[in-house]
Design an enzyme around this catalytic site. Sequence first.
Site, short mmCIF file in Angstrom:
data_model
loop_
_atom_site.label_atom_id
_atom_site.label_comp_id
_atom_site.label_asym_id
_atom_site.label_seq_id
_atom_site.Cartn_x
_atom_site.Cartn_y
_atom_site.Cartn_z
N HIS A 76 0.85 -1.18 0.00
CA HIS A 76 0.00 0.00 0.00
C HIS A 76 0.89 1.24 0.00
CE1 HIS A 76 -2.98 2.97 1.16
NE2 HIS A 76 -3.93 2.07 1.01
N ARG A 136 -6.04 10.27 -0.24
CA ARG A 136 -5.73 10.70 -1.61
C ARG A 136 -7.01 10.88 -2.42
NH1 ARG A 136 -2.80 6.15 -3.66
NH2 ARG A 136 -3.24 5.18 -1.66
#
Lengths: 543, 215
Positions: free
Chosen positions: A318, A338
Amino acid sequence: MNSAIPYAQALTNLTAHAQPPLRPAELSRSALLAQYHPDSDANASTLLQIGPSRGQACHPQLAALLQSNALIDGFDLAGAEQRSTDVLVIGGGGAGAAAALTAARSGAQVMLASKLRLGDSNTVMAEGGIQAALAASDSPQQHFDDAMRGGHQCANPQLLAQMASDAPGVIRWLIELGMHFDLEDPLSDGGKLRYKQAGGCSQRRILCYRDYTGLEMMRVLRETVELDPAISLLNRCPVVELLSHEDGSCAGAVLYDLEYQRFMVVSARQTILATGGCGRLHLQGFPTSNHYGATADGLVLAYRLGAGLRDMDAFQYHPTGVAWPQRLRGGLISEAARSGGALLVNGLGERFIEELAPRDVVSAAILRECAAGRGIERNGQLGVFLDTRALGPELAQRLPALQHLADKCGIDPSREPMLIYPTLHYQNGGVVIDGNGQTEVPGLLCAGEITGGIHGRNRLMGNALLDILAFGRRAGRQAARLAQAARHKSSLPPLRGGIEHVYRWQRQLALAGLDASVQAPLLYPGQARLALHRPTGTRAQEK
Amino acid sequence: MSETIRISIDGKVVDATPGNSILHTRLEGDTPLTANIGCMGQGVCGSCRCLVRKAGERSAETRLACETTVEDGMQVSFIDYYLPNHVHHYRPHDLRDGWQALPQLQQTFPELAHCRHCSGCDRACPRHIPVQQGMALAASGQLEAAAALFDACIMCNLCTLACPENIRPNHVGLYLRRAQAIQNLRPGDLLRRLEQQARGELAINTRSDTPRSEA
């Protein structure tokens, strides 16, 4: 360590621009992956030497566990407590809970065994959300296409299509159990659901509950399982071996009851493994976002019994794990950050990748920045910035888990960037299954992260929570169906199995010249191994 | 920051590094942990609950070990997880009829009316949820307000352990939250999509050749 830009200098560089410029891409995405993704590292792959998938690529650390000796021997079964059930579910995360609930609902008597407690799993830690194509402009087809592309066209199309088609029904099932979802507008259209954008997706498709979707899901699932009279729950009972019949089919499992320190033999008509992935193996030396129990136990046992595996050299790192402070290293910052507008910035104050590209691409880009000396160093920890300032004052309310984590880091995310570095997150591959979760071994089903083929070689955000429920329910339903068919043939309790497959396996280990002193499953991570207690007198060579 | 401090965990004195959590200190020991550990610091699983007494203090407080930083002289005792035997069973299906919400709640949690306002639950909660207020709201029939207070509950069961009247407050909170979703949440987009699928529309063509996109 590679050279890096000191934290203070990087902060100055960051604040020099109102909008950080995007560094031109020097490499295509495929070249980026080939050069910088941890899976592409020369020492990240070996070939399996024995077992149903011999000749296939696998991470060496995992291969050592897959090609290992059992924890128990035949005499351990002699004095063990005997139990029997229609369906035995092993694993207390979302997939296990969904399988147990569905099997019970389909009329089976169910036993659910968990290594720690029901709910102690990666599911409860999931933050981002769950994908389901609900918008009028969206369709299961587009969901399928996005995931196929994200997985580099390697997914099993049939499994992936089932998952995308099951999604709306899964959301309904969750609401029927009492799970909440975030609403865009609670007053219109029966509660208009909020859609969030996921990396690598053609449209907004993520449903969530704040940024603790997994917690909301797991607390509802756990309560439902605990209150279901058809499910008996065995907490703190790790599985140490599976049981087999003479024809090679699965006959249940041997558990170790930690409370009473003794073995328990569970004879089951059908067994479902939902034991999750392997993040705690810290592959390639990476930190991990995974739960304490993620030690590949089920994978090892399924392989030993003859279930084929796939893509065991494909893992998800990740992009946004905590890099500083060191004591929180590897902890996850959800992709929701994000998705909400947070930027990735290197030590020169430049963006270097589309923030919402697929996860493998973003991680490879971060590793490239660090390798090229554009990383940022803070108190010996290397990473790049996740600039959360753009999320604004709404952050604490919309992303409370991120705020909570930032508080622990001692960072005010509305004013300062966080230092991040990729963290081992997900096992893309796993046990080969069919559309009902059945493995190549009769009587053995798998669901959740332990399975392979659904996501190909890279998973998109929000497809893990969907996968565990879609296939957990399918496996539960199928196991109940098969168990009932067996009960119609004979009303006697399920036949007791043995560990003949372990002896066969030991012969293969010896023939291949493999080290039979390595024992697995690991059960618990770290150096210290749990000593399985054998009552004195039952074992000749008692030490 | 390099000096070492000492804390006592379940009666055993161990060295600890300042700044680390109790959980990480316990992990550095030489025995494998098989309980009271889960999400390793995220603070969402509720398994590492413990009693903590700081040096020189008389009273012990309940904490999550993963979120509590070690201090010299701290005494820590982990709390086992067990399933209490006075659970009141209900099925999700039972919560569907919102008109029966009040009698249903009283029937499922009859102890709710017995709250002595001792605040034990409030002190126990590691998430600082005003648990007792939630129980008072629930008992008076203000179900939505009561449910909202339990939004951030991680189901560590510390309030349930603390309650002398066996109210099981976190389970009441979850029950109310579930009832809300079960009774009220009917998103139109979901209804329409399910109906389309029931008509056999929107089947996936697994051969659709999506071009590999290279940016």
